[in-house]
Structures are given as C-alpha cells and as structure tokens.
Design an enzyme around this catalytic site. Structure first.
Site, PDB file in Angstrom:
ATOM      1  N   SER A  36       6.197 -76.330  52.453  1.00 44.32           N
ATOM      2  CA  SER A  36       6.568 -74.956  52.060  1.00 44.32           C
ATOM      3  C   SER A  36       5.595 -73.935  52.626  1.00 44.32           C
ATOM      4  CB  SER A  36       6.499 -74.810  50.539  1.00 44.32           C
ATOM      5  OG  SER A  36       7.613 -75.348  49.939  1.00 44.32           O
ATOM      6  N   ASP A  78      11.592 -80.656  43.614  1.00 40.45           N
ATOM      7  CA  ASP A  78      11.692 -81.682  44.660  1.00 40.45           C
ATOM      8  C   ASP A  78      11.228 -83.059  44.182  1.00 40.45           C
ATOM      9  OD1 ASP A  78      12.730 -79.812  46.420  1.00 40.45           O
ATOM     10  OD2 ASP A  78      10.748 -79.209  47.123  1.00 40.45           O
TER      11      ASP A  78
HETATM   12  C1  S3P Z   1      11.332 -74.385  48.662  1.00 43.37           C
HETATM   13  C2  S3P Z   1      11.985 -74.074  47.492  1.00 43.37           C
HETATM   14  C3  S3P Z   1      12.867 -75.001  46.779  1.00 43.37           C
HETATM   15  C4  S3P Z   1      12.620 -76.443  47.228  1.00 43.37           C
HETATM   16  C5  S3P Z   1      12.539 -76.577  48.713  1.00 43.37           C
HETATM   17  C6  S3P Z   1      11.419 -75.718  49.270  1.00 43.37           C
HETATM   18  C7  S3P Z   1      10.506 -73.360  49.314  1.00 43.37           C
HETATM   19  O1  S3P Z   1      14.204 -74.643  47.050  1.00 43.37           O
HETATM   20  O2  S3P Z   1      13.615 -77.294  46.729  1.00 43.37           O
HETATM   21  O3  S3P Z   1      12.302 -77.924  49.077  1.00 43.37           O
HETATM   22  O4  S3P Z   1       9.706 -73.699  50.193  1.00 43.37           O
HETATM   23  O5  S3P Z   1      10.650 -72.188  48.944  1.00 43.37           O
HETATM   24  P1  S3P Z   1      14.958 -73.511  46.176  1.00 43.37           P
HETATM   25  O6  S3P Z   1      14.137 -72.294  46.274  1.00 43.37           O
HETATM   26  O7  S3P Z   1      16.306 -73.290  46.798  1.00 43.37           O
HETATM   27  O8  S3P Z   1      15.055 -74.085  44.801  1.00 43.37           O
END
Ligand code: S3P
Length: 437
Positions: free
Chosen positions: A23, A324
């Site tokens: 992320s 996750d």
């Molecule tokens: C993420 C946010 C999450 C997560 C994804 C990474 C991010 O998704 O599931 O693997 O880096 O902002 P959502 O914001 O759609 O829940």
C-alpha cells in the site's frame, strides 16, 4: 500456473524481515510522480503490482531511476502537469493503482487517460471512484457503467464533502488526491476508519490534512514536496508467517521492522484477543483531539509464538483495519476453541477474488467447518484441518493462505496457482522455507 506442496511443519523458528509494504509503495510512487522535486524512495516493493505503478507514473511523464539497494529516484511532473500518454495505462492486477491514480488524473485539465488491466481487474468496480470524481467536475466513462477499461477526462475540479457508503482507503485516497488540485477544501467521511497512509504521506509532503472522527479533509495546494520516503515492511505480508507460527506447535519467530500503523494492525489485535502470542509495540489509535496526522509510519519487531486460540467475533468497525487478513482469521478459527464469526465484510466479495466464496470453499475442502454469510463467515473450531488442495483463483492472498494451511494441517496442502503470490510477495515460498523445520 505453478503448483506447490506445503507439508505439515514441526515448527517455525528464526527471524523474518517481510517485504516492503505494498500500500505504501503504491502511494510513494504516485505522490513522487505528483511532486515538484525529485523524491528518493527507499525500500520500494519490487513486485508485479507496485511495478505497475512505477510504469503508470512513467507513462504520464515521471522519470523513474533505479539506484543501488532497491532505491528509486522519481522525478515527478508536478501536481497539474501529468502528460496525456500515447496509449492505455496498464494497471495489471493492482486495484490500489486503479483507484488512486484517477484522483490525480481527474485534475489534469484538457487531458484524457484510459486505464485497463488484467482479467481479474476487469471484474473490479470503479463506480465507487467515478461518483465522487464526477461530483468534483471530472468526466469518467466506464465499461457497463462500472468496470475497466475506463476513460477519464481531466477538468478543473471543485471541492466536495463526500460520504463514503462503505469504508475504503482506496476511494478515500482517490478523493483526497483529487482534492489537492480542486478549488476549496475537500472532505471524505467513512462509516469506519480505514488505513491512513495517504494522509500521513501527504502531511509529510506539506499538505494540510486533518481528521475529525472518521472525516478527513484536505486543502488544495500548489505543490507537493518530499525528499525521501522510507517504506516499512508490510504487516499484511507478515501476517502469513505470523499465523503459521501461532498455529504450528513449538514455533517461535521474530518479525523484524514491521509496519505497525494502528490502521493496519487489526489482524494482530484480533489474534491477540483470540489468545495468540504476539508481542510488540503496536501503535494505538489517536485520541479525539489529535486532528493532525503523523508524518511517518511506526515500525517495531514482533515476537510470535505458538499457543492455543479461542474463537472471537470480528465486527464491522474492525473490518477495514484487517480487511486483507480476514482469510487468515478464517483459518485461525478452524483451530480455535468455539466459534469465530466475521461480520460486516461484504467488501471481501470485490477483492482479487470473491474472498468470502474462495476462502469458504477452499477451507471447507481442506476439512474446516466453515459457512459463508452474506457479509462474512462463521467457522466452528475443530482442532485443526486435514489438508488437501486449494486453487488460488489468481488471488495472491489465497495462494499464501493455502501455504500456511498446509504447514498447520495434518496431511499437507497442494496450492494450484502459487505464482499469484508474486503480486505482493515474490519471495514468499523461500522466506517461509527459511523458517520451517
Ligand atoms: C488498500 C485498501 C484496501 C485493501 C487493499 C489495499 C489500499 O482496499 O483491501 O488491498 O492500499 O488503500 P479498499 O480500500 O477497497 O477496502
């Protein structure tokens, strides 16, 4: 498609430094691409998803230079000067790239951009970013109104106050990035707090970002300036080895330099509540008067050991903080005493696979007593699982779940499509092998 076998383990031992955070790497490349001065990114994740982000920022005019020790020097175009690329921007399998980058592109007046990706990305909705970006003045046309490929026409944007129907760090970040170049102060309110890496990095880059409860606001500005970003190790990648060490008798491992931002350690909190032995200096949530975001990410070492678990209930409020890692909560539940219930996690249905269906089917086939609900699952602990086979469905977290299940199972697990792990954790199998005895 590669197949790998994970035999029952007699214990995990030793130290592990997980790969750089996915992320945060995506955000580092994007913010560096938007910045006015060169940004040095240390410990950038070298994996398929985050390499798609480097290629995407390069496609709109940023220069990406590889330096020694995995360091990247990124010379951005500035906030309002992204170039119109000659061809479609390929986001590969990266949902975060697909949902964040349009926030930047929407403010590029008079330029248009088309984004597309692999087969899995073509099933993932973009209407959730289209709605706020249109409300800010951009044009966005998606396939069947909601799917990639989609086209964005950049416009002069105006600020909005946006209420997110479902907590999502991706959508929140998209709106905040658009807000940087919009007229006025943009705010986003979520039903529950989600990861705040964008807010922290923007604070480090000189933006005025504030929070009140679950509302985040950002003022527009002329430029982002940040010299250096250091990416910590990824707690979501670490979670797989942590779960293995908790489940396999006689295990004791140390996870080094792990990111422990409070918006990312929901899984560790759930695990601790189940009785799991995980010791470390996890960041606490901010108090109600802390309206500013820290400009850094906290890290610490984690000490993890095997121990018995009891079932727990995960509520909607905790879901974004562990989104996750919820597949791993299902696996832990199969080993815990009593029932483990996850609610409020409908979002799992629109991840790299429908993770409610794939996790429930995968773990049932290995002998777990687990049932799907509309927004989560219920697992009854039966002291463990027999093992068998699982298909990753091209989903990295499902491939890694299968591997951990194998180590903790009675008979071992064969994972079909293990190569999927490479989008976030290319060295996963090798790292696990160094811990396994
Ligand atoms: C993420 C946010 C999450 C997560 C994804 C990474 C991010 O998704 O599931 O693997 O880096 O902002 P959502 O914001 O759609 O829940």
């Amino acid at each position: 498609m590669s197949t790998a076998r994970f035999a029952p383990s007699a214990g995990l031992h030793g130290a592990l430094t997980p790969p750089p955070d996915k992320s945060i790497s995506h955000r580092a490349a994007l913010l560096a691409g938007m910045a006015s001065e060169p940004v040095c990114v240390r410990n950038y994740l070298d994996a398929a998803d985050t390499n798609s982000t480097l290629a995407a920022v390069a496609a709109v005019g940023a220069l990406v230079e590889d330096r020694a020790d995995g360091e990247k020097l990124i010379r951005g175009t500035g906030l309002r000067n992204a170039h119109e690329p000659a061809s479609t921007i390929d986001v590969g399998n990266a949902g975060t790239l697909m949902r964040l980058m349009p926030g930047w592109l929407a403010a590029q007046e008079g330029r248009t951009f088309t984004l597309d990706g692999d087969d899995s990305i073509r099933r993932r909705p973009v209407d959730r970013i289209a709605a706020p970006l249109r409300a800010m003045g951009a044009e966005l046309e998606a396939t069947d109104g909601r799917l990639p490929p989609f086209r964005i026409a950049g416009r002069r944007l105006h600020a909005i106050d946006y209420d997110l129907p479902v907590a999502s760090a991706q959508v929140k970040s998209c709106v905040l990035l658009a807000g940087l170049a919009a007229d006025g102060v943009t705010s986003v309110t979520e039903p529950e707090a989600s990861r705040d890496h964008t807010e922290r990095m923007l604070t480090a880059a000189g933006a005025d970002v504030r929070r009140t409860g679950t509302t985040v606001s950002v003022h527009n500005l002329d430029e982002l300036v940040l010299e250096e970003i250091v990416v910590p190790a990824d707690p979501s990648s670490a979670a797989f080895a942590i779960a293995a060490a908790v489940l396999v008798p006689k295990s004791r491992i140390v996870v080094r330099d792990c990111g422990v931002n409070w918006t990312r350690v929901g899984f560790l909190r759930i695990l601790q509540r189940m009785g799991g032995i995980v010791l470390g200096d996890l960041e606490e949530p901010p108090g109600p008067d802390e309206t500013r975001f820290p400009d850094r990410e906290p890290v610490c070492d984690l000490d993890v050991a095997h121990g018995p678990l009891t079932g727990t209930t995960v509520t909607a409020e905790e879901v974004p903080l562990a989104i996750d890692e919820l597949p791993l909560v299902a696996l832990l539940g199969a080993f815990a005493e009593g029932e483990t219930v996850v609610t409020g996690a409908h979002e799992l249905r629109v991840k790299e696979s429908d993770r409610i269906a794939t996790v429930v089917d995968g773990l049932s086939a290995m002998g777990a007593d687990i049932e799907a609900t509309d927004d989560g699952f219920v697992v009854r602990g039966t002291g463990g699982i027999a093992g068998g086979e699982i298909d990753s469905h091209g989903d990295h977290r499902l491939a890694m779940l299968g591997a951990v299940a194998g180590l903790a199972s009675r008979d071992g697990v064969t994972v079909h499509g293990m190569d999927a792990a490479a989008v976030s954790y290319p060295e996963f199998t090798e790292d696990l092998a160094t811990l396994v005895t």
